[in-house]
Write a protein that holds these residues in place. Sequence first.
Motif, short mmCIF file in Angstrom:
data_model
loop_
_atom_site.label_atom_id
_atom_site.label_comp_id
_atom_site.label_asym_id
_atom_site.label_seq_id
_atom_site.Cartn_x
_atom_site.Cartn_y
_atom_site.Cartn_z
N VAL A 166 0.81 -1.23 0.00
CA VAL A 166 0.00 0.00 0.00
C VAL A 166 0.84 1.27 0.00
N GLU A 167 2.14 1.15 0.19
CA GLU A 167 3.05 2.30 0.18
C GLU A 167 4.25 1.98 -0.72
N PRO A 168 4.95 3.01 -1.19
CA PRO A 168 6.06 2.77 -2.13
C PRO A 168 7.36 2.35 -1.47
N VAL A 169 7.29 1.59 -0.39
CA VAL A 169 8.48 1.15 0.33
C VAL A 169 9.35 0.23 -0.52
N LYS B 190 1.07 1.63 -13.61
CA LYS B 190 1.34 2.57 -12.54
C LYS B 190 2.10 3.76 -13.11
N ILE B 191 1.46 4.93 -13.10
CA ILE B 191 2.07 6.10 -13.76
C ILE B 191 3.30 6.61 -13.02
N TYR B 192 3.47 6.20 -11.77
CA TYR B 192 4.64 6.64 -11.02
C TYR B 192 5.85 5.74 -11.26
N ILE B 193 5.68 4.65 -12.01
CA ILE B 193 6.81 3.84 -12.47
C ILE B 193 7.15 4.36 -13.87
N VAL B 194 8.13 5.23 -13.94
CA VAL B 194 8.39 6.02 -15.14
C VAL B 194 9.45 5.36 -16.02
N PRO B 195 9.13 5.11 -17.30
CA PRO B 195 10.13 4.53 -18.21
C PRO B 195 11.21 5.55 -18.54
N PHE C 4 11.20 5.25 -10.05
CA PHE C 4 10.02 5.61 -9.27
C PHE C 4 9.98 7.12 -9.10
N SER C 5 8.83 7.72 -9.41
CA SER C 5 8.65 9.16 -9.26
C SER C 5 7.82 9.45 -8.03
N ARG C 6 8.44 9.98 -6.99
CA ARG C 6 7.73 10.36 -5.78
C ARG C 6 6.75 11.51 -6.07
N ASP C 7 7.16 12.44 -6.94
CA ASP C 7 6.29 13.57 -7.27
C ASP C 7 4.99 13.10 -7.91
N VAL C 8 5.11 12.17 -8.85
CA VAL C 8 3.91 11.65 -9.50
C VAL C 8 3.07 10.87 -8.50
N TYR C 9 3.72 10.05 -7.69
CA TYR C 9 2.99 9.26 -6.70
C TYR C 9 2.20 10.16 -5.75
#
Length: 241
Positions: free
Chosen positions: A160-163, A201-206, A224-229
């Motif tokens: 549930v979190e980006p850990v 997942k849009i926060y997993i950026v190619p 991984f984009s924290r800003d997008v997340y």
Amino acid sequence: MDFRKLDNVSVNCIIFGLGSDGLYVLLQKRTLNMFRDDFPIIDDWIITGERAFISKTLEESANTIFKSITNLSEFNRIQFRTYGNSSSLKTDKDLLWVKSHGLKVQSMTIAYYFVQPKKSATLTTDQFKWFSIKSLPDLGFDHYDIINDAHEDVKKKIMVEPVIFDFLPYKFTLNELQIAFEAVLNIELDNRNFRKKALKKIYIVPLNETKKGNAKKPSKLYAFSRDVYDKVTEKESMINF
């Protein structure tokens, strides 16, 4: 700075590292020999910990412990539980260790865990060693239970979190991301289904980069984009398996 420490409050740090062959935990060697027949010889492993500084917050104390061991300056710290030390004294060895270090039997421990790629940590002393989470050595106190509690908390949080991204380098492949989930959760995932869901997942950026390996075709890299997340209004499970 006041270097005095609280005599009844300690901070324990469970340090997880992801290797190419699974999940590891960093442990500290515990040895003591009083050279008396009526005292046991201590030779086992423990979670690293220290009494909390009077002049520091608990978080700052945990950070100090972690940085002194790994030489890392950027990390994610998660507090997950508080324990009473009186219940952690499982054997005569534990009681002897506590008394020999001038510690109080009645005290409490605040436990944190840190996660990172195993290879990113540069250990500062040979007192520490990585062990597979599946093959832990003899542990002092109730540290097996604490490690298990921390592992269970990690398994819940990565859903549930980006850990999970703290276990990975800044640039990673989808295969490395899948391996991270499998190692932490101790499961096997269908590769095609995982890639399909991860790519949504849009926060997993190619990235416009590839990683060369043994495969004939280089693997595409992602970040991984924290800003997008943070901008995602409705947080879903990290990966819906």
